[in-house]
Design an enzyme around this catalytic site. Structure first.
Site, PDB file in Angstrom:
ATOM      1  NE  ARG A  55      -3.298   0.124   3.000  1.00  0.00           N
ATOM      2  CZ  ARG A  55      -2.461   0.925   4.523  1.00  0.00           C
ATOM      3  NH1 ARG A  55      -1.442   1.814   4.793  1.00  0.00           N
ATOM      4  NH2 ARG A  55      -2.602  -0.476   5.677  1.00  0.00           N
ATOM      5  CE1 TYR A 108     -15.653  11.461 -16.226  1.00  0.00           C
ATOM      6  CE2 TYR A 108     -15.444  11.396 -13.447  1.00  0.00           C
ATOM      7  CZ  TYR A 108     -15.852  11.814 -15.064  1.00  0.00           C
ATOM      8  OH  TYR A 108     -15.865   9.894 -15.259  1.00  0.00           O
ATOM      9  CG  ASP A 180      -8.660  16.129 -15.204  1.00  0.00           C
ATOM     10  OD1 ASP A 180      -8.580  15.142 -15.883  1.00  0.00           O
ATOM     11  OD2 ASP A 180     -10.021  15.136 -14.522  1.00  0.00           O
ATOM     12  CE  LYS A 205     -12.541   8.230 -18.315  1.00  0.00           C
ATOM     13  NZ  LYS A 205     -12.297   9.061 -18.359  1.00  0.00           N
TER      14      LYS A 205
HETATM   15  C1  LIG Z   1     -13.101   9.376 -16.372  1.00  0.00           C
HETATM   16  C2  LIG Z   1     -12.392  10.751 -16.125  1.00  0.00           C
HETATM   17  C3  LIG Z   1     -12.292  10.968 -14.319  1.00  0.00           C
HETATM   18  C4  LIG Z   1     -12.520  10.263 -13.383  1.00  0.00           C
HETATM   19  O1  LIG Z   1     -11.717   9.331 -13.388  1.00  0.00           O
HETATM   20  P1  LIG Z   1     -11.688   8.010 -13.442  1.00  0.00           P
HETATM   21  O2  LIG Z   1     -10.655   6.494 -14.342  1.00  0.00           O
HETATM   22  O3  LIG Z   1     -13.128   7.303 -14.133  1.00  0.00           O
HETATM   23  O4  LIG Z   1     -12.121   7.300 -11.849  1.00  0.00           O
HETATM   24  C5  LIG Z   1     -11.705  12.276 -14.258  1.00  0.00           C
HETATM   25  N1  LIG Z   1     -11.796  13.257 -14.914  1.00  0.00           N
HETATM   26  C6  LIG Z   1     -12.197  13.551 -16.575  1.00  0.00           C
HETATM   27  C7  LIG Z   1     -11.296  14.496 -17.081  1.00  0.00           C
HETATM   28  C8  LIG Z   1     -12.347  11.898 -16.882  1.00  0.00           C
HETATM   29  O5  LIG Z   1     -12.455  11.786 -18.315  1.00  0.00           O
END
Ligand SMILES: *Cc1c(COP(=O)(O)O)cnc(C)c1O
Length: 387
Positions: A55, A108, A180, A205
């Site tokens: 962890r 998001y 982000d 992504k």
């Molecule tokens: C998908 C996404 C998230 C969240 O991520 P997860 O891996 O689904 O928890 C946060 N910000 C953006 C812009 C996203 O596309």
């Protein structure tokens, strides 16, 4: 990361080599999946390589973290089980009850839900602001504002926020700036170099890139934040497991070649959308009609693989297009090699219906994959012609 894997090297060299020297005992060229929870100690408290419990740290995860820090131009990264775990860790590391955070008015959906439904009951206050409007951001700053949370390009309307200007505003107010960078990826945009304090990723992504693993990351060059993130990750436990870290690292190696193809294909799709009579509005940062275009030109290498558009004929026509494509799969998520189509108003952004973040119900979002572009254009044209 060995000394030669420095920022002096190109993006893909670092993505493929940073933190990924051949394994010392066997020479394995690919970082092994260290599927272990614990590590032998030679004497009480004396570890062999700094690892005592997975962890707190695991060599496969360390390799991913080192590579991510390198490609984002940061000094440290922490890899999480999901983008939301990364976001939760960032918020709980950087805010305490009574603090205020500014978030995009088109954040998001999961980020909005985390802040609105989880953080607010714990005493955090927030304001949603269109981040393209710097005066609105200034006006929203309070003495208690500790964080500005930026998404650029934003989701699903592909709005652009000026990272350098927002960093100036945040720092002038004694707040931090988090970007982000999920949509742009470090190949297209480097927020830390533009003044951001923290980069967040949903590595689910583009970084993972193959729609086969959920993950997240925080990257920073601020030693104190790096220490806080590692401490919170260890204490809260939302870390990436070794196999997930390995898959994500495997994806990262090809990020640059994939992103160039995503961008090429998306440019061709945008051409189709602009010329099709069934399309009334196209949202893409590469278009001069996008209000953030000039900022995007300044802070991005290219404009990415996401495009949204509104169709003539309203929500019913939009739903019809979504179910008519054959190559574009009707699904949530984005950033994989395969093309996806979705209706944000009832799918990814259903949780913001009725709030300020609600999106038009005739809006379609595409995540343009890396298939042969002629096939993608033909598929979408056929679906649009039919409505
Ligand atoms: C998908 C996404 C998230 C969240 O991520 P997860 O891996 O689904 O928890 C946060 N910000 C953006 C812009 C996203 O596309």
């Amino acid at each position: 990361m060995t000394a030669e894997h420095t920022a002096a090297q190109g993006f893909s060299t670092r993505a493929i080599h940073a933190g990924q020297d051949p394994e010392a005992v066997t020479g394995a060229v690919v970082v092994p999946i260290y599927q272990t929870s614990t590590y032998a100690q030679d004497e009480v408290g004396v570890t062999r390589a700094g690892y005592d419990y997975s962890r707190a740290g695991n060599p496969t995860r360390t390799a991913l973290e080192t590579a991510l820090a390198s490609v984002e131009g940061g000094t440290a990264a922490v890899a999480f089980a999901s983008g939301m775990a990364a976001g939760d860790t960032a918020l709980r590391s950087m805010l305490k009850p009574g603090d205020h955070v500014i978030i995009p008015n088109d954040a998001y959906g999961g980020t909005f839900r985390l802040i609105d439904k989880i953080c607010v009951p714990w005493g955090i206050e927030y304001t949603t602001v269109p981040l393209g409007d710097l005066e609105a951001v200034s006006a929203a700053l309070r003495p208690t504002t500790k964080l500005i949370w930026v998404e650029t390009p934003s989701n699903p309307l592909l709005g652009i926020a000026d990272i350098a200007a927002l960093a100036g505003l945040a720092h002038g107010a004694g707040a931090k700036l988090l970007v982000d960078n999920t949509f742009a990826t470090p190949y297209l945009q480097l927020p830390l170099a533009l003044g951001a304090d923290v980069v967040l990723h949903s590595t689910t992504k583009y970084v993972g890139g193959h729609s086969d693993v959920i993950g997240g990351a925080l990257v920073t060059s601020d030693d104190s934040l790096a220490e806080d993130f590692a401490f919170h990750a260890k204490s809260m436990g939302g870390i990436a497991g070794p196999f997930d870290a390995w898959l994500t690292l495997r994806g990262l190696k090809t990020l640059a070649v994939r992103m160039d193809r995503h961008c090429d294909n998306t440019e061709a799709i945008v051409e189709l959308l602009l010329s099709h009579r069934g399309v009334v509005e196209v949202f893409y940062p590469g278009l001069p009609s996008n209000p953030g275009h000039e900022v995007a030109v300044r802070q991005m290498r290219r404009f990415g693989g996401m495009v949204s558009f509104r169709v003539a004929g309203g929500a019913a026509a939009a739903a019809q297009v979504c179910k008519s494509t054959e190559l574009f799969t009707l699904a949530e998520s984005l950033g994989g090699v395969e093309s996806l189509i979705e209706l944000p108003g009832v799918m990814t952004h259903a949780s913001v219906a009725g709030s300020m973040l609600e999106v038009p119900d005739d809006l379609i979002r595409l995540s343009v994959g890396i298939e042969d572009v002629a096939d993608l254009v033909a598929d979408l044209r056929t679906a649009l012609d039919a409505v």
